[in-house]
Design an enzyme around this catalytic site. Structure first.
Site, PDB file in Angstrom:
ATOM      1  N   GLY A 224      30.266  34.881  79.658  1.00 25.64           N
ATOM      2  CA  GLY A 224      30.721  36.209  80.433  1.00 25.64           C
ATOM      3  C   GLY A 224      31.947  35.382  81.354  1.00 25.64           C
ATOM      4  O   GLY A 224      31.461  34.328  81.929  1.00 25.64           O
TER       5      GLY A 224
ATOM      6  N   GLN B 287      36.916  35.853  89.081  1.00 24.14           N
ATOM      7  CA  GLN B 287      36.425  34.488  89.017  1.00 24.14           C
ATOM      8  C   GLN B 287      37.675  33.773  88.587  1.00 24.14           C
ATOM      9  O   GLN B 287      37.486  32.413  88.339  1.00 24.14           O
ATOM     10  CB  GLN B 287      35.465  34.523  87.720  1.00 24.14           C
ATOM     11  CG  GLN B 287      34.109  34.912  88.287  1.00 24.14           C
ATOM     12  CD  GLN B 287      33.165  34.536  87.231  1.00 24.14           C
ATOM     13  OE1 GLN B 287      32.814  35.340  86.390  1.00 24.14           O
ATOM     14  NE2 GLN B 287      32.396  33.459  87.433  1.00 24.14           N
TER      15      GLN B 287
ATOM     16  N   CYS C  71      26.261  30.962  86.673  1.00 23.08           N
ATOM     17  CA  CYS C  71      27.413  31.407  87.065  1.00 23.08           C
ATOM     18  C   CYS C  71      28.521  30.378  86.787  1.00 23.08           C
ATOM     19  O   CYS C  71      28.187  29.415  87.375  1.00 23.08           O
ATOM     20  CB  CYS C  71      27.147  32.231  88.048  1.00 23.08           C
ATOM     21  SG  CYS C  71      29.077  32.936  88.699  1.00 23.08           S
ATOM     22  N   LEU C  72      29.605  30.498  86.103  1.00 20.70           N
ATOM     23  CA  LEU C  72      30.565  29.505  86.059  1.00 20.70           C
ATOM     24  C   LEU C  72      31.305  29.153  87.356  1.00 20.70           C
ATOM     25  O   LEU C  72      31.929  28.268  87.740  1.00 20.70           O
ATOM     26  CB  LEU C  72      31.724  29.921  85.083  1.00 20.70           C
ATOM     27  CG  LEU C  72      31.655  30.220  83.590  1.00 20.70           C
ATOM     28  CD1 LEU C  72      32.436  30.370  82.917  1.00 20.70           C
ATOM     29  CD2 LEU C  72      30.666  28.846  83.242  1.00 20.70           C
TER      30      LEU C  72
ATOM     31  N   HIS D  18      25.527  41.201  85.423  1.00 19.40           N
ATOM     32  CA  HIS D  18      26.077  40.018  86.213  1.00 19.40           C
ATOM     33  C   HIS D  18      27.638  39.909  86.504  1.00 19.40           C
ATOM     34  O   HIS D  18      27.942  39.704  87.313  1.00 19.40           O
ATOM     35  CB  HIS D  18      25.427  38.985  85.705  1.00 19.40           C
ATOM     36  CG  HIS D  18      26.113  37.558  86.101  1.00 19.40           C
ATOM     37  ND1 HIS D  18      25.354  36.523  86.859  1.00 19.40           N
ATOM     38  CD2 HIS D  18      27.356  36.870  86.288  1.00 19.40           C
ATOM     39  CE1 HIS D  18      25.942  35.669  87.269  1.00 19.40           C
ATOM     40  NE2 HIS D  18      27.309  35.893  86.937  1.00 19.40           N
ATOM     41  N   GLU D  19      28.215  40.360  85.557  1.00 16.20           N
ATOM     42  CA  GLU D  19      29.657  40.311  85.532  1.00 16.20           C
ATOM     43  C   GLU D  19      30.149  41.745  86.347  1.00 16.20           C
ATOM     44  O   GLU D  19      30.892  41.567  87.075  1.00 16.20           O
ATOM     45  CB  GLU D  19      30.346  40.456  84.232  1.00 16.20           C
ATOM     46  CG  GLU D  19      29.938  39.439  83.109  1.00 16.20           C
ATOM     47  CD  GLU D  19      30.069  37.765  84.066  1.00 16.20           C
ATOM     48  OE1 GLU D  19      31.102  37.753  84.794  1.00 16.20           O
ATOM     49  OE2 GLU D  19      29.510  36.803  83.561  1.00 16.20           O
TER      50      GLU D  19
ATOM     51  N   HIS E  12      30.289  40.970  89.887  1.00 22.14           N
ATOM     52  CA  HIS E  12      31.361  40.126  90.328  1.00 22.14           C
ATOM     53  C   HIS E  12      32.314  41.283  90.885  1.00 22.14           C
ATOM     54  O   HIS E  12      33.233  40.682  91.681  1.00 22.14           O
ATOM     55  CB  HIS E  12      31.889  39.518  89.371  1.00 22.14           C
ATOM     56  CG  HIS E  12      31.195  37.757  89.158  1.00 22.14           C
ATOM     57  ND1 HIS E  12      31.382  37.106  90.062  1.00 22.14           N
ATOM     58  CD2 HIS E  12      30.516  37.403  88.175  1.00 22.14           C
ATOM     59  CE1 HIS E  12      30.632  36.025  89.929  1.00 22.14           C
ATOM     60  NE2 HIS E  12      30.101  36.296  88.485  1.00 22.14           N
TER      61      HIS E  12
HETATM   62 NI    NI Z   1      29.034  34.847  87.425  1.00 18.04          NI
END
Ligand code: NI
Length: 177
Positions: A49, A54, A97-98, A139-140, A143
């Protein structure tokens, strides 16, 4: 706005990650191109995701492909201007998380959510999510409000990753100096 090709993954502590993103006004080809770029970055970094902040774009969009496999485009889901309608239950799972390479944390979240969003055709849709999809969309979604998963854990847990966070902050300083 930067052209889609120029978008790159942003890492903690980039301030865009803590900024509340603005609603999308028009679903157009430029947005579709940014979404495509988001999927490409997500696959390259082996995520499932990714949210627009991001990649440095403060707009309310995120993408998900639970397979993480670029050869399974049928599993790609795009959420534009999402709203969480309902959340129930509670469960704990380990998340990454990326934007926080190598950090994994147990996060408590509702077990199921109903989420409404617009797709790339401009149509509104609603899904009831459970399991990993519920975890991932929450989670997304966070963000888009500038909420990072490190803020969803206890102070004790955060202290345990303090050194890793400092290291990321140090790397950002090196990049900017
Ligand atoms: Ni993340």
């Amino acid at each position: 706005m930067l052209p889609a090709d120029a978008l790159e993954l942003r890492l903690y502590p980039d301030p865009v990650l803590r900024t509340r993103a603005a609603p999308v006004v028009t679903v157009d080809e430029a947005l579709a191109a940014r979404v495509r770029r988001m999927f490409d970055i997500m696959y390259e970094k082996r995520g499932i995701g990714l949210a627009a902040p991001q990649v440095g774009v403060s707009e309310r969009v995120f993408v998900v492909n639970l397979s993480g496999d670029p050869d399974m485009p049928e599993d790609e889901k795009v959420f534009i201007n999402p709203e969480v309608r309902d959340a129930a239950g509670e469960c704990t799972e380990e998340e990454g998380c990326l934007s926080f390479p190598d950090i994994r944390l147990d996060v408590v979240r509702p077990e199921t959510v109903t989420i409404e969003a617009t797709d790339l055709s401009g149509d509104r849709f609603t899904i009831e999510a459970d399991g990993w999809l519920a975890r991932c969309v929450q989670h997304e979604f966070d963000h888009l409000d500038g909420i990072l998963f490190v803020a969803r854990v206890s102070m004790t847990r955060r202290l345990m990753i303090r050194r890793q966070l400092k290291e990321l902050e140090g790397r950002a300083e090196e990049r900017s100096s």
